[in-house]
Scaffold this motif. Structure first.
Motif, PDB file in Angstrom:
ATOM      1  N   ALA A   1       3.820   1.338   5.346  1.00  0.00           N
ATOM      2  CA  ALA A   1       3.025   0.320   4.657  1.00  0.00           C
ATOM      3  C   ALA A   1       2.399   0.873   3.378  1.00  0.00           C
ATOM      4  O   ALA A   1       2.428   0.219   2.327  1.00  0.00           O
ATOM      5  N   THR A   2       1.864   2.071   3.453  1.00  0.00           N
ATOM      6  CA  THR A   2       1.269   2.701   2.268  1.00  0.00           C
ATOM      7  C   THR A   2       2.346   2.966   1.232  1.00  0.00           C
ATOM      8  O   THR A   2       2.162   2.699   0.039  1.00  0.00           O
ATOM      9  N   PHE A   3       3.474   3.477   1.685  1.00  0.00           N
ATOM     10  CA  PHE A   3       4.595   3.763   0.784  1.00  0.00           C
ATOM     11  C   PHE A   3       5.038   2.496   0.049  1.00  0.00           C
ATOM     12  O   PHE A   3       5.194   2.498  -1.173  1.00  0.00           O
ATOM     13  N   GLU A   4       5.209   1.410   0.761  1.00  0.00           N
ATOM     14  CA  GLU A   4       5.643   0.150   0.137  1.00  0.00           C
ATOM     15  C   GLU A   4       4.605  -0.363  -0.851  1.00  0.00           C
ATOM     16  O   GLU A   4       4.948  -0.851  -1.931  1.00  0.00           O
ATOM     17  N   ARG A   5       3.346  -0.246  -0.514  1.00  0.00           N
ATOM     18  CA  ARG A   5       2.273  -0.700  -1.408  1.00  0.00           C
ATOM     19  C   ARG A   5       2.258   0.128  -2.697  1.00  0.00           C
ATOM     20  O   ARG A   5       2.193  -0.415  -3.803  1.00  0.00           O
ATOM     21  N   LEU A   6       2.362   1.438  -2.568  1.00  0.00           N
ATOM     22  CA  LEU A   6       2.335   2.315  -3.740  1.00  0.00           C
ATOM     23  C   LEU A   6       3.593   2.144  -4.592  1.00  0.00           C
ATOM     24  O   LEU A   6       3.511   2.117  -5.829  1.00  0.00           O
ATOM     25  N   ALA A   7       4.742   1.995  -3.950  1.00  0.00           N
ATOM     26  CA  ALA A   7       5.989   1.764  -4.700  1.00  0.00           C
ATOM     27  C   ALA A   7       5.922   0.434  -5.446  1.00  0.00           C
ATOM     28  O   ALA A   7       6.375   0.327  -6.594  1.00  0.00           O
ATOM     29  N   GLY A   8       5.354  -0.574  -4.829  1.00  0.00           N
ATOM     30  CA  GLY A   8       5.192  -1.873  -5.489  1.00  0.00           C
ATOM     31  C   GLY A   8       4.286  -1.777  -6.705  1.00  0.00           C
ATOM     32  O   GLY A   8       4.543  -2.400  -7.748  1.00  0.00           O
ATOM     33  N   ALA A   9       3.231  -0.986  -6.594  1.00  0.00           N
ATOM     34  CA  ALA A   9       2.335  -0.789  -7.737  1.00  0.00           C
ATOM     35  C   ALA A   9       3.062  -0.076  -8.874  1.00  0.00           C
ATOM     36  O   ALA A   9       2.893  -0.415 -10.048  1.00  0.00           O
ATOM     37  N   ALA A  10       3.892   0.896  -8.535  1.00  0.00           N
ATOM     38  CA  ALA A  10       4.664   1.600  -9.569  1.00  0.00           C
ATOM     39  C   ALA A  10       5.657   0.657 -10.236  1.00  0.00           C
ATOM     40  O   ALA A  10       5.824   0.685 -11.458  1.00  0.00           O
ATOM     41  N   LYS A  11       6.308  -0.187  -9.458  1.00  0.00           N
ATOM     42  CA  LYS A  11       7.258  -1.155 -10.020  1.00  0.00           C
ATOM     43  C   LYS A  11       6.561  -2.091 -10.992  1.00  0.00           C
ATOM     44  O   LYS A  11       7.071  -2.373 -12.079  1.00  0.00           O
ATOM     45  N   ALA A  12       5.391  -2.548 -10.648  1.00  0.00           N
ATOM     46  CA  ALA A  12       4.670  -3.501 -11.495  1.00  0.00           C
ATOM     47  C   ALA A  12       4.065  -2.845 -12.729  1.00  0.00           C
ATOM     48  O   ALA A  12       3.890  -3.503 -13.751  1.00  0.00           O
ATOM     49  N   ASN A  13       3.748  -1.565 -12.645  1.00  0.00           N
ATOM     50  CA  ASN A  13       2.962  -0.938 -13.700  1.00  0.00           C
ATOM     51  C   ASN A  13       3.648   0.141 -14.505  1.00  0.00           C
ATOM     52  O   ASN A  13       3.032   0.681 -15.428  1.00  0.00           O
TER      53      ASN A  13
END
Length: 143
Positions: free
Chosen positions: A112-124
């Motif tokens: 869950a943490t990995f997916e959240r952090l990867a999503g933030a990287a994708k967006a930013n």
């Protein structure tokens, strides 16, 4: 802080019989060939889509490294592939999608943490943001 880098392209001839060369400021590419055949027919040479894919994959992966560090994590390994889709649409061709595929080994995190952090990287990541950027043009006709 403002950093500027450049890439360049040269083209001679028509669309199908012409030839181009791509260069980068770093010299990673120096007059590397590209053309109709390398873009649409799978021939040797580069094309804009693979360059955008490489830029997006590398930018995203670096952004994720930053975000992981801010969360107290460090990747053992990250490998990202960016599949760029160019397709014919009404009025010509368009890049309609970029799909990032990430495989990573990150000790001390959960899914869950990995997916959240990867999503933030994708967006930013800056290249993700570029796809929404204001693109300007200066054009000069010589001769």
């Amino acid at each position: 802080m403002k950093i500027k880098r450049h890439g360049s392209a040269e083209w001679r001839g028509g669309l199908k019989d012409g030839r181009g060369a791509i260069s980068t400021e770093s010299g990673a590419l120096n007059a590397y060939p590209y053309g109709f055949a390398s873009r649409f027919e799978g021939q040797r040479g580069s094309n804009p889509e693979e360059l955008i894919g490489a830029a997006h994959a590398s930018c995203f992966t670096m952004a994720l490294s930053l975000i992981l560090g801010e969360a107290g994590l460090k990747a053992e390994r990250m490998e990202t592939r960016a599949d760029v889709t160019l397709e014919q649409v009404e009025g010509g061709f368009a890049i309609t999608a970029i799909h990032l595929t990430l495989n990573a080994t990150i000790p001390g995190t959960d899914a869950a943490t990995f997916e959240r952090l990867a999503g933030a990287a994708k967006a930013n990541c800056p290249v993700s943001k570029l796809l929404k950027a204001d693109i300007t043009l200066d054009a000069t006709l010589a001769g």
